[in-house]
Motif scaffolding. Structure first.
Motif, PDB file in Angstrom:
ATOM      1  N   ALA A  36       0.831  -1.203   0.000  1.00 43.07           N
ATOM      2  CA  ALA A  36       0.000   0.000   0.000  1.00 43.07           C
ATOM      3  C   ALA A  36       0.868   1.257   0.000  1.00 43.07           C
ATOM      4  CB  ALA A  36      -0.930  -0.011   1.218  1.00 43.07           C
TER       5      ALA A  36
ATOM      6  N   THR B 119      -0.563  -1.672  -6.215  1.00 41.34           N
ATOM      7  CA  THR B 119      -1.934  -1.322  -5.850  1.00 41.34           C
ATOM      8  C   THR B 119      -2.816  -2.564  -5.837  1.00 41.34           C
ATOM      9  OG1 THR B 119      -1.547   0.747  -7.012  1.00 41.34           O
ATOM     10  CG2 THR B 119      -3.795   0.311  -6.328  1.00 41.34           C
TER      11      THR B 119
ATOM     12  N   GLU C 159      -8.269   3.700  -2.865  1.00 36.28           N
ATOM     13  CA  GLU C 159      -7.175   2.845  -3.359  1.00 36.28           C
ATOM     14  C   GLU C 159      -7.576   2.199  -4.691  1.00 36.28           C
ATOM     15  OE1 GLU C 159      -4.198   2.662  -1.933  1.00 36.28           O
ATOM     16  OE2 GLU C 159      -3.273   0.944  -2.906  1.00 36.28           O
TER      17      GLU C 159
END
Lengths: 54, 245
Positions: free
Chosen positions: B64, B104, B132
């Motif tokens: 992340a 990602t 995200e």
């Protein structure tokens, strides 16, 4: 060792997460290596045969 | 200093320098990852609330972080492209996109595998998860736009603009856990006061994060070298490099 793979009952979640990461990271590395190999072969061909040179 | 810039910007110099750095970066990455995995999987204690499932943190959080870091690199390179039209910056942005998309994807997938046992669901339209996911689409958009434009230099400028517009999403991702207090937990490491995570868990996490950084640096330089050879394939220095390889 048995305990380790069992992951306190969460083996079904923990190991796929690690396996997936390994596959994706190694995959990108593999793609990078293959792309370089292929390009070098292409340029060798291009330089050997002046016809294709511009 | 201008001479230094010129030298560093010269394709041949970058190609050779990157070639010398790659084995060291890759080696350091392997060592840190081995130590980080050992400490994280064997030495660190289990979490008192989450049991062993929390061990996903050692790949989820580094992924992340990298998903955002790579985007910032891409957008910074994009700025350089728009202002100075530096070819090397075009290459760095272009090679970063699929790597950022991979991080990602991993952040989302490992998060999903962690969310199922802890939250009881694979997915929720929580602010952190949604922003995200938007990041993933931004990477896809970058790659699709790049692929759609034939001329590489035009493509580089178009994608640079796209990446700069998308940069707004980065602070949104970071602060999403404060602005919208939903399911995803808040920050534990990057808090202003001391991190609320025990040292025995923090050390492997930071080692893994460093290993992910080194992985990115390694694969980025590998990709950049290849892309450089490809774009300069008609030049004499490339012919020389190929002959000597």
């Amino acid at each position: 060792m048995q305990d380790f793979f069992h992951m306190g009952g969460y083996a079904f979640y923990v190991w796929p997460a690690y396996a997936l990461s390994l596959v994706v990271l190694m995959g990108q590395l593999w793609v990078a290596v293959q792309r370089r190999r292929k390009l070098i072969r292409d340029i060798e061909v291009q330089n050997r045969d002046p016809e294709t040179r511009t | 200093m201008w001479i230094w810039f010129h030298k560093f910007g010269s394709p041949r110099y970058f190609y050779d320098l990157a070639g010398r750095l790659i084995p060291w970066l890759g080696g350091a990455c392997a060592v840190l990852m081995a130590v980080g995995l050992y400490l994280g999987l064997f030495v660190a204690p289990s979490d008192y609330q989450q049991g062993e499932s929390y061990r996903i943190i050692y790949i989820h959080v580094p992924s992340a972080w990298m998903s955002m870091f790579v985007y910032v690199v891409m957008a910074s390179a994009g700025t350089v492209v728009l202002i100075w039209r530096v070819k090397l910056a075009e290459i760095i942005a272009s090679v970063s996109a699929p790597l950022g998309a991979s991080f990602t994807f991993l952040a989302l997938a490992t998060g999903s595998l962690w969310g199922k046992p802890m939250w009881g669901t694979w997915w929720v339209w929580d602010a952190r998860l949604t922003s995200e996911l938007i990041l993933l689409f931004l990477y896809f958009g970058f790659m699709a736009l790049e692929a759609a434009i034939e001329d590489k230099r035009t493509a580089a400028r178009a994608t640079a603009i796209l990446s700069l517009v998308g940069v707004i999403n980065i602070p949104i991702i970071h602060y999403s856990v404060y602005w919208w207090n939903t399911l995803h937990q808040g920050a534990t490491v990057t808090k202003m006061d001391t991190p609320s995570i025990h040292l025995s868990m923090l050390i492997p996490l930071l080692l893994m994060a460093a290993a992910f950084q080194l992985y990115y640096a390694t694969v980025l330089l590998m990709g950049a070298r290849t892309e450089l050879l490809s774009r300069e394939r008609r030049t004499r220095w490339v012919a020389e490099v190929i002959r000597n390889s």
